[in-house]
Design a protein around this motif. Structure first.
Motif, mmCIF file in Angstrom:
data_model
loop_
_atom_site.group_PDB
_atom_site.id
_atom_site.type_symbol
_atom_site.label_atom_id
_atom_site.label_comp_id
_atom_site.label_asym_id
_atom_site.label_seq_id
_atom_site.Cartn_x
_atom_site.Cartn_y
_atom_site.Cartn_z
ATOM 1 N N UNK A 27 28.999 53.292 55.158
ATOM 2 C CA UNK A 27 28.374 53.779 56.378
ATOM 3 C C UNK A 27 27.125 54.586 56.087
ATOM 4 N N UNK A 28 27.187 55.394 55.032
ATOM 5 C CA UNK A 28 26.059 56.283 54.756
ATOM 6 C C UNK A 28 24.817 55.512 54.314
ATOM 7 N N UNK A 29 25.019 54.367 53.687
ATOM 8 C CA UNK A 29 23.861 53.617 53.225
ATOM 9 C C UNK A 29 23.459 52.492 54.162
ATOM 10 N N UNK A 30 24.132 52.413 55.289
ATOM 11 C CA UNK A 30 23.912 51.279 56.201
ATOM 12 C C UNK A 30 22.548 51.321 56.892
ATOM 13 N N UNK A 31 21.834 50.186 56.819
ATOM 14 C CA UNK A 31 20.532 50.072 57.464
ATOM 15 C C UNK A 31 20.500 48.811 58.308
ATOM 16 N N UNK A 32 19.717 48.865 59.376
ATOM 17 C CA UNK A 32 19.535 47.709 60.239
ATOM 18 C C UNK A 32 19.139 46.489 59.407
ATOM 19 N N UNK A 33 18.268 46.737 58.474
ATOM 20 C CA UNK A 33 17.780 45.696 57.568
ATOM 21 C C UNK A 33 18.923 44.948 56.860
ATOM 22 N N UNK A 34 19.938 45.713 56.436
ATOM 23 C CA UNK A 34 21.056 45.097 55.724
ATOM 24 C C UNK A 34 21.842 44.167 56.642
ATOM 25 N N UNK A 35 22.080 44.633 57.841
ATOM 26 C CA UNK A 35 22.812 43.814 58.803
ATOM 27 C C UNK A 35 22.014 42.555 59.115
ATOM 28 N N UNK A 36 20.723 42.730 59.326
ATOM 29 C CA UNK A 36 19.860 41.588 59.632
ATOM 30 C C UNK A 36 19.889 40.572 58.497
ATOM 31 N N UNK A 37 19.777 41.060 57.280
ATOM 32 C CA UNK A 37 19.773 40.147 56.136
ATOM 33 C C UNK A 37 21.091 39.382 56.046
ATOM 34 N N UNK A 44 14.463 42.701 64.611
ATOM 35 C CA UNK A 44 14.251 42.608 66.049
ATOM 36 C C UNK A 44 15.399 41.908 66.754
ATOM 37 N N UNK A 45 15.933 40.860 66.135
ATOM 38 C CA UNK A 45 17.038 40.126 66.756
ATOM 39 C C UNK A 45 18.303 40.971 66.833
ATOM 40 N N UNK A 46 18.526 41.765 65.794
ATOM 41 C CA UNK A 46 19.706 42.634 65.823
ATOM 42 C C UNK A 46 19.600 43.579 67.012
ATOM 43 N N UNK A 47 18.421 44.131 67.196
ATOM 44 C CA UNK A 47 18.218 45.073 68.309
ATOM 45 C C UNK A 47 18.317 44.365 69.656
ATOM 46 N N UNK A 48 17.954 43.093 69.670
ATOM 47 C CA UNK A 48 18.017 42.317 70.916
ATOM 48 C C UNK A 48 19.463 42.246 71.397
ATOM 49 N N UNK A 49 20.381 42.004 70.483
ATOM 50 C CA UNK A 49 21.788 41.880 70.874
ATOM 51 C C UNK A 49 22.512 43.220 70.917
ATOM 52 N N UNK A 50 22.123 44.122 70.060
ATOM 53 C CA UNK A 50 22.754 45.444 70.047
ATOM 54 C C UNK A 50 21.700 46.540 70.019
ATOM 55 N N UNK A 51 21.171 46.885 71.198
ATOM 56 C CA UNK A 51 20.166 47.953 71.262
ATOM 57 C C UNK A 51 20.742 49.250 70.674
ATOM 58 N N UNK A 52 22.040 49.461 70.866
ATOM 59 C CA UNK A 52 22.705 50.618 70.275
ATOM 60 C C UNK A 52 23.563 50.147 69.113
ATOM 61 N N UNK A 53 23.182 50.550 67.939
ATOM 62 C CA UNK A 53 23.937 50.119 66.758
ATOM 63 C C UNK A 53 25.372 50.602 66.825
ATOM 64 N N UNK A 54 25.563 51.748 67.437
ATOM 65 C CA UNK A 54 26.908 52.284 67.556
ATOM 66 C C UNK A 54 27.858 51.260 68.190
ATOM 67 N N UNK A 55 27.345 50.516 69.176
ATOM 68 C CA UNK A 55 28.177 49.496 69.820
ATOM 69 C C UNK A 55 28.593 48.423 68.821
ATOM 70 N N UNK A 56 27.684 48.084 67.945
ATOM 71 C CA UNK A 56 27.992 47.075 66.928
ATOM 72 C C UNK A 56 29.056 47.593 65.967
ATOM 73 N N UNK A 57 28.959 48.866 65.626
ATOM 74 C CA UNK A 57 29.949 49.446 64.721
ATOM 75 C C UNK A 57 31.332 49.449 65.360
ATOM 76 N N UNK A 58 31.369 49.717 66.651
ATOM 77 C CA UNK A 58 32.653 49.706 67.345
ATOM 78 C C UNK A 58 33.235 48.296 67.326
#
Lengths: 202, 202
Positions: A27-37, A44-58
DNA sequence: CGATTCTTTGAAATACGTTACAAAGAACTA
DNA sequence: TAGTTCTTTGTAACGTATTTCAAAGAATCG
């Protein structure tokens, strides 16, 4: 009407990607970039589906929980006798590869739960379900005459789940003194005594 | 010669501040700013003493570990009979306030250990020490005639430590179905059976 | 094909965190 | 007090992550 929405599909991909990313980076090293990769998409696509990353984590937490739990239920249900069921429950409860994104994701998010009600509630849910699972197996074993519990069923079930959790935590955390084999032996040993029965270890 | 160095002193302050900050914010939310605020210093000062924050985290882990362990040893050693010792060991092992920076810090860093050898090694150290502590108490109890172990001492000790860890994890993670009291009852119940003795719960 | 809607991207704007460092302040000695 | 060394701070420079968004691309239907 034009191009149809496929958001459900994409969101599923992203949840899986998030699970993998959490398992690898924490969790501490988690970046949007990693999820996207992991998902093979752009940030941008990650944000399109999950504007709030917290929702994705849930969602990732929920998915890890559901998968871990139902996988066990499924395997346990394939056995007729409770004696076999308990062996399977132990095997699935402390897998050889906690490296699996499911288990690692779960344990990463557990600590996080202390500061986040949504995650705390999922942790409670998983606990309750796992305790119930053990209770059901034990009850069945009692009915089949395999088990002769020395304590209240719920107490035994809770203790078993706690042991699983502790050992998985240590395995995920690379405690050099704990192996999956040792962990399953300890859990089996406890249950054998509490249920007055023999339990094969593997 | 001029102004004397007081770096040891300040570093101690910073370690405590880091522990508090980790306990409050978690590893994922940890910022230099938070540590500085806890210590009542500026960010620049934190960097002056710990150019590498990782070093500070290692110190914080070590301090939490040492404090948690020696506190238990001290309290346990104040009892004559092993029967009392085990009650104290349980009480200190699952404290009412895991909110305490020590325990919270430990569990935050545990998950991190999976990706960091220095922290993994400390986790292993704590595990070994705690297992040894339980082993010593049990041996003593056997000598005093209080305990009649039903299994190998090490197996019992490892199982007890695992139970502690699991319940502390759930307490730190706000699992709504687990309270410190319930946790101590489960651990006491296990030990009472494994040692064929009565163990008071509180 | 043309119109429509959903999807993806990359870049700009923004926000945030860390590092480096010069300057001021504090403690001590002679 | 002057001189020396340690300590603290604030800020500027830098790097990196997230947010926003306009524009291009893809899928579908009539």
């Amino acid at each position: 009407m034009a191009r149809p929405k496929e958001q459900t599909e994409r969101r599923k991909d992203l949840v899986q990607a998030a699970m993998d990313a959490i398992a690898v980076r924490g969790l501490s090293g988690l970046r949007l970039k990693d999820i996207a990769k992991e998902a093979g998409l752009s940030i941008g696509s990650v944000s399109y589906y999950y504007p709030e990353i917290e929702d994705l984590l849930v969602e990732a937490h929920r998915e890890a929980l559901e998968r871990f739990y139902w996988n066990r239920v499924e395997h346990v249900d394939q056995c007729e006798s409770a004696a076999e069921q308990i062996v399977v429950a132990i095997q699935e409860g402390i897998p050889d590869e906690p490296v699996t994104s499911d288990v690692r994701t779960l344990y990463e998010l557990h600590t996080y739960a202390g500061r986040n009600p949504a995650h705390a509630s999922m942790m409670t849910t998983l606990w309750d379900r796992e305790v119930s699972l053990y209770e059901r197996v034990i009850e069945r074993g009692v009915g089949q005459g395999h088990f002769k519990p020395t304590h209240d069923l719920r107490v035994i079930a809770e203790t078993a789940v706690a042991l699983e959790d502790a050992f998985n935590l240590h395995l995920v955390s690379s405690n050099g003194a704990v192996t999956a084999k040792l962990a399953r032996e300890r859990l089996s040993s406890y249950l054998a005594t509490a249920l007055s029965c023999m339990i094969a270890t593997q």
